[in-house]
Motif scaffolding. Sequence first.
Motif, PDB file in Angstrom:
ATOM      1  N   GLU A  18     -19.732 -29.939 -24.858  1.00  0.00           N
ATOM      2  CA  GLU A  18     -18.927 -29.725 -26.069  1.00  0.00           C
ATOM      3  C   GLU A  18     -19.835 -29.563 -27.293  1.00  0.00           C
ATOM      4  O   GLU A  18     -19.609 -28.692 -28.139  1.00  0.00           O
ATOM      5  N   ASN A  47     -21.263 -26.240 -27.651  1.00  0.00           N
ATOM      6  CA  ASN A  47     -20.218 -25.201 -27.653  1.00  0.00           C
ATOM      7  C   ASN A  47     -20.167 -24.397 -26.354  1.00  0.00           C
ATOM      8  O   ASN A  47     -19.962 -23.180 -26.364  1.00  0.00           O
ATOM      9  N   ARG A  63     -18.646 -23.117 -22.764  1.00  0.00           N
ATOM     10  CA  ARG A  63     -17.307 -22.819 -22.249  1.00  0.00           C
ATOM     11  C   ARG A  63     -17.045 -23.507 -20.911  1.00  0.00           C
ATOM     12  O   ARG A  63     -15.949 -23.385 -20.350  1.00  0.00           O
TER      13      ARG A  63
END
Length: 256
Positions: A172, A175, A177
Amino acid sequence: MILKEKTILITGGASGIGMEAARQFLEIGAKVIITGRNEEKLNAVKKLYPQLITIKSDAGNESDAIALFNQVKALGGIDILYNNAGVGVAPLNLGIPNDKHLEGAIYEMEVNYLGIIRLNNLFMEMLQSRRESAIVNTTSILSIVPSLLEATYSASKTALSFYTKSLRKHLEIINSRVKVFELLPPLVATEMTVARNDKKISTEELVKALILGLEKDQYTIRVGDTKLVYILNRFFPKLTFGLINPKKANQYLNHN
């Protein structure tokens, strides 16, 4: 998360939970690759479900893991890595000196914990390259409360649970996916638990809950009694420990 048309790699897919997961993922339109140590079992599953891709591979072996990655890459890669393979050793009384304690713990940690980190590291870049991807780690009800009869198994699953939570947060932060799911089953009716008379759920019920959790992006998927144990342990830890470790566990240890 959309599962249809995703390519899913399931470790330990030749029997039990893994085989049932392969069946249900195929039913919803996913492409499925399964691994296992036993080639005869893999061939038997392949006969049942010809759409499957099977690869012989030991989840706790480094060279097997590298070979598996290379084979999967040649096949076009995956979208979901489902770390389902797990092992448990026979109950041992840790209070009595015995070399088997360490041997069993090493075996369980190699497959249930370290082998998963190895596979995640190998496949991470591939998963990062996909539009939507995921890692699914199978921990256990025993990562909430330990079992006296499965002490080192409980420890291996607790280690995996902490790692899973940390991995999710790390991804997280950068960033990523890649989604990280934790599946916490209760006792499931498989070959591994056939000798136990405790309450069990079916592999079908467990996998249905897994798929529903994945589709809803429910990152922590507690199934069956795991939900109750999680809540009870927060408020009544001593009571919950007793539920997981009834008197018959103490009696077994006293006689072994």
